[in-house]
Design a protein around this motif. Structure first.
Motif, PDB file in Angstrom:
ATOM      1  N   VAL A   1       0.844  -1.183   0.000  1.00 19.01           N
ATOM      2  CA  VAL A   1       0.000   0.000   0.000  1.00 19.01           C
ATOM      3  C   VAL A   1       0.881   1.235   0.000  1.00 19.01           C
ATOM      4  N   GLY A   2       0.598   2.158  -0.897  1.00 20.74           N
ATOM      5  CA  GLY A   2       1.357   3.401  -0.962  1.00 20.74           C
ATOM      6  C   GLY A   2       0.431   4.601  -0.987  1.00 20.74           C
ATOM      7  N   ASP A   3       0.632   5.531  -0.067  1.00 22.14           N
ATOM      8  CA  ASP A   3      -0.110   6.791  -0.078  1.00 22.14           C
ATOM      9  C   ASP A   3       0.668   7.807  -0.897  1.00 22.14           C
ATOM     10  N   VAL A   4      -0.004   8.453  -1.822  1.00 18.07           N
ATOM     11  CA  VAL A   4       0.668   9.445  -2.655  1.00 18.07           C
ATOM     12  C   VAL A   4      -0.104  10.757  -2.633  1.00 18.07           C
ATOM     13  N   PRO A   5       0.597  11.877  -2.733  1.00 14.85           N
ATOM     14  CA  PRO A   5      -0.093  13.172  -2.797  1.00 14.85           C
ATOM     15  C   PRO A   5      -0.770  13.351  -4.155  1.00 14.85           C
ATOM     16  N   VAL A   6      -1.925  13.976  -4.138  1.00 13.85           N
ATOM     17  CA  VAL A   6      -2.645  14.259  -5.378  1.00 13.85           C
ATOM     18  C   VAL A   6      -2.122  15.581  -5.944  1.00 13.85           C
ATOM     19  N   PRO A   7      -1.502  15.550  -7.123  1.00 17.09           N
ATOM     20  CA  PRO A   7      -0.965  16.793  -7.695  1.00 17.09           C
ATOM     21  C   PRO A   7      -2.085  17.740  -8.102  1.00 17.09           C
ATOM     22  N   ASP A   8      -1.990  18.990  -7.696  1.00 20.51           N
ATOM     23  CA  ASP A   8      -3.004  19.986  -8.046  1.00 20.51           C
ATOM     24  C   ASP A   8      -2.347  21.365  -8.025  1.00 20.51           C
ATOM     25  N   GLU A   9      -2.127  21.918  -9.214  1.00 19.42           N
ATOM     26  CA  GLU A   9      -1.442  23.203  -9.321  1.00 19.42           C
ATOM     27  C   GLU A   9      -2.204  24.324  -8.622  1.00 19.42           C
ATOM     28  N   ARG A  10      -3.512  24.166  -8.501  1.00 22.77           N
ATOM     29  CA  ARG A  10      -4.316  25.208  -7.858  1.00 22.77           C
ATOM     30  C   ARG A  10      -3.893  25.424  -6.405  1.00 22.77           C
ATOM     31  N   LEU A  11      -3.505  24.347  -5.743  1.00 22.89           N
ATOM     32  CA  LEU A  11      -3.139  24.426  -4.330  1.00 22.89           C
ATOM     33  C   LEU A  11      -1.942  25.355  -4.122  1.00 22.89           C
ATOM     34  N   PHE A  12      -0.950  25.249  -4.993  1.00 18.08           N
ATOM     35  CA  PHE A  12       0.253  26.063  -4.846  1.00 18.08           C
ATOM     36  C   PHE A  12      -0.034  27.539  -5.157  1.00 18.08           C
ATOM     37  N   LYS A  13      -0.956  27.773  -6.079  1.00 13.36           N
ATOM     38  CA  LYS A  13      -1.344  29.157  -6.378  1.00 13.36           C
ATOM     39  C   LYS A  13      -2.049  29.773  -5.176  1.00 13.36           C
ATOM     40  N   LEU A  14      -2.913  29.006  -4.536  1.00 14.99           N
ATOM     41  CA  LEU A  14      -3.600  29.500  -3.347  1.00 14.99           C
ATOM     42  C   LEU A  14      -2.608  29.794  -2.230  1.00 14.99           C
ATOM     43  N   ALA A  15      -1.635  28.909  -2.054  1.00 18.16           N
ATOM     44  CA  ALA A  15      -0.624  29.089  -1.012  1.00 18.16           C
ATOM     45  C   ALA A  15       0.181  30.364  -1.247  1.00 18.16           C
ATOM     46  N   GLU A  16       0.475  30.625  -2.507  1.00 21.87           N
ATOM     47  CA  GLU A  16       1.231  31.841  -2.854  1.00 21.87           C
ATOM     48  C   GLU A  16       0.445  33.090  -2.493  1.00 21.87           C
ATOM     49  N   ILE A  17      -0.838  33.095  -2.809  1.00 22.73           N
ATOM     50  CA  ILE A  17      -1.678  34.258  -2.547  1.00 22.73           C
ATOM     51  C   ILE A  17      -1.908  34.446  -1.043  1.00 22.73           C
ATOM     52  N   ALA A  18      -2.154  33.328  -0.342  1.00 21.47           N
ATOM     53  CA  ALA A  18      -2.451  33.401   1.085  1.00 21.47           C
ATOM     54  C   ALA A  18      -1.207  33.530   1.952  1.00 21.47           C
ATOM     55  N   GLY A  19      -0.025  33.386   1.346  1.00 23.06           N
ATOM     56  CA  GLY A  19       1.217  33.440   2.110  1.00 23.06           C
ATOM     57  C   GLY A  19       1.340  32.281   3.077  1.00 23.06           C
ATOM     58  N   SER A  20       0.884  31.124   2.647  1.00 22.68           N
ATOM     59  CA  SER A  20       0.853  29.950   3.522  1.00 22.68           C
ATOM     60  C   SER A  20       2.256  29.422   3.804  1.00 22.68           C
ATOM     61  N   ALA A  21       2.500  29.073   5.060  1.00 23.32           N
ATOM     62  CA  ALA A  21       3.808  28.544   5.452  1.00 23.32           C
ATOM     63  C   ALA A  21       3.970  27.091   5.025  1.00 23.32           C
ATOM     64  N   GLU A  22       2.858  26.400   4.845  1.00 28.28           N
ATOM     65  CA  GLU A  22       2.925  24.978   4.507  1.00 28.28           C
ATOM     66  C   GLU A  22       1.858  24.649   3.462  1.00 28.28           C
ATOM     67  N   VAL A  23       2.204  23.730   2.567  1.00 26.82           N
ATOM     68  CA  VAL A  23       1.269  23.267   1.539  1.00 26.82           C
ATOM     69  C   VAL A  23       1.010  21.780   1.772  1.00 26.82           C
ATOM     70  N   ILE A  24      -0.270  21.428   1.948  1.00 27.33           N
ATOM     71  CA  ILE A  24      -0.610  20.038   2.251  1.00 27.33           C
ATOM     72  C   ILE A  24      -1.618  19.522   1.229  1.00 27.33           C
ATOM     73  N   PRO A  25      -1.167  18.707   0.286  1.00 28.72           N
ATOM     74  CA  PRO A  25      -2.100  18.144  -0.694  1.00 28.72           C
ATOM     75  C   PRO A  25      -2.948  17.046  -0.086  1.00 28.72           C
ATOM     76  N   THR A  26      -4.050  16.742  -0.707  1.00 29.17           N
ATOM     77  CA  THR A  26      -4.812  15.575  -0.301  1.00 29.17           C
ATOM     78  C   THR A  26      -4.082  14.335  -0.812  1.00 29.17           C
ATOM     79  N   ARG A  27      -4.421  13.166  -0.280  1.00 33.53           N
ATOM     80  CA  ARG A  27      -3.684  11.947  -0.630  1.00 33.53           C
ATOM     81  C   ARG A  27      -4.648  10.839  -1.032  1.00 33.53           C
ATOM     82  N   LEU A  28      -4.125   9.873  -1.730  1.00 34.43           N
ATOM     83  CA  LEU A  28      -4.881   8.686  -2.048  1.00 34.43           C
ATOM     84  C   LEU A  28      -3.986   7.471  -1.916  1.00 34.43           C
TER      85      LEU A  28
END
Length: 366
Positions: free
Chosen positions: A42-69
């Protein structure tokens, strides 16, 4: 909310190679002999989503946490698995535990890699596994029918509904068609789901081709696409060998350059995930702030309180309302403050159905 996809197929079709590439690990042995995978990896992998990084940039987020499957690499199956041949019993038991099936089919010629049946025919391979799953489902349903007779005579409503559903499914299986092809109303969906049928699970076919066919596919993958179309199933054409090479590259620029030389816009992982999302009717919503930007997975049609419950059960229990901004508005207006000033931040209540890309902030009582 994540989801679990079981990677299945005949021995030596590239299942473990694909699993290793997807999870970027060498946890599953990828050897040239049947049953090299004995227990499901069993392997958990992050779901790639470019939108998440754009949101982090705008919000000045210290950490980016993708959803996983989760991907589950399940031991190879052979003819007779429904009767316990090979590792059939383990295979069938493991596949019952996943939400969807990713069926890897060998779509390349290679004399150095043994095929369990001595020929390359992906459609026949698919039929081999489908037949074993249908036989297992038939045996399961016929066994259940015997136990329902007394309850039906006693007027048990649930038993009557279950029996009626079984009587609809059995002829379909006997006609050589998987249970997922049965037309089931929303009202009967839970009864069908409760049968826990192997062939009732949604399926995605992965046509594993040589590197030189990764961008265009080949005659074998075209045959798989034709077969899948008759079932209403999805197909993704990938080269597991290419994915394995990409997985060894640490630099994103190197990965992009390698993909470009092959005429590919994105990795097989991204395409399998997106196809998996469509398969299971999943969407993503986001939370974003100075501390973190995070992606959350829910099923399409989920209402706001249940979406909040994915973060924490207290959020659902004490739900008041959801501050909601569409992703495009959030980006165009420079974040939450800009969206609020422009009247694009909405206050949604308990009946609001969350949409893909919504940026949410939940208000709740503890």
């Amino acid at each position: 909310m994540g989801f679990k996809c079981g990677i299945v197929g005949l021995p030596n079709v590239g299942k473990s190679t694909l699993f290793n590439a997807l999870t970027n690990t060498a946890a599953a042995a990828a050897e040239n002999y049947p049953f090299c995978t004995i227990d499901p990896n069993v392997g958990d992998v992050p779901v790639p989503d470019e939108r998440l990084f754009k949101l982090a940039e705008i919000a000045g987020s210290a950490e980016v946490i993708p959803t996983r499957l989760s991907f589950v690499d399940i031991a190879g199956l052979v003819k007779g698995a429904s009767k316990g041949e090979g590792l059939g019993n383990k295979f069938l038991g493991n596949i019952r535990e996943v939400d969807a099936i990713i069926h890897v089919l060998r779509c390349f010629e290679d004399g150095n890699i043994t095929h369990v049946d001595g020929r390359v025919d992906p459609v026949a391979d698919a039929e081999t596994i489908e037949t074993e799953l249908m036989l297992a489902d038939l045996e399961s349903l016929q066994g259940r029918m015997a136990g329902l007779v007394r309850k039906v005579k006693g007027g048990d409503k649930e038993a009557v509904e279950t029996t009626n559903m079984i009587e609809r499914v059995i002829p379909l299986l006997e006609d050589g068609k998987p249970a997922r092809m049965l037309e089931v109303s929303d009202e009967d969906a839970q009864t069908f789901k409760n049968l826990q049928l192997l062939t009732g699970k949604p399926i995605l076919y992965v046509a594993n081709v040589h590197e030189d066919s990764a961008a265009t596919g080949n005659a074998f993958s075209a045959a798989v696409e034709t077969m899948a179309a008759t079932q209403g199933a999805g197909v993704v054409v990938i080269s597991a060998a290419v994915e394995a090479e990409i997985a060894q590259l640490d630099d994103d620029a190197d990965k992009a350059e390698f993909l470009e030389t092959l005429g590919l816009g994105q990795t097989g992982l991204a395409r399998v995930i997106r196809a998996g999302y469509d398969l299971l009717g999943l969407i993503t919503y986001f939370t974003a702030g100075p501390k973190e930007a995070r992606a959350w997975t829910i099923t399409e049609g989920t209402k706001a309180p249940q979406a909040a419950g994915v973060i924490h059960t207290d959020f659902e229990k004490g739900f008041i309302r959801a501050e909601t901004t569409a992703y495009d508005d959030y980006v165009a207006l420079g974040g939450e403050a800009g969206a609020r000033d422009a009247g694009k931040l909405r206050l949604e209540g308990k009946e609001y159905v969350v949409l893909d890309g919504d940026v949410l902030h939940f208000r709740f009582n503890t």
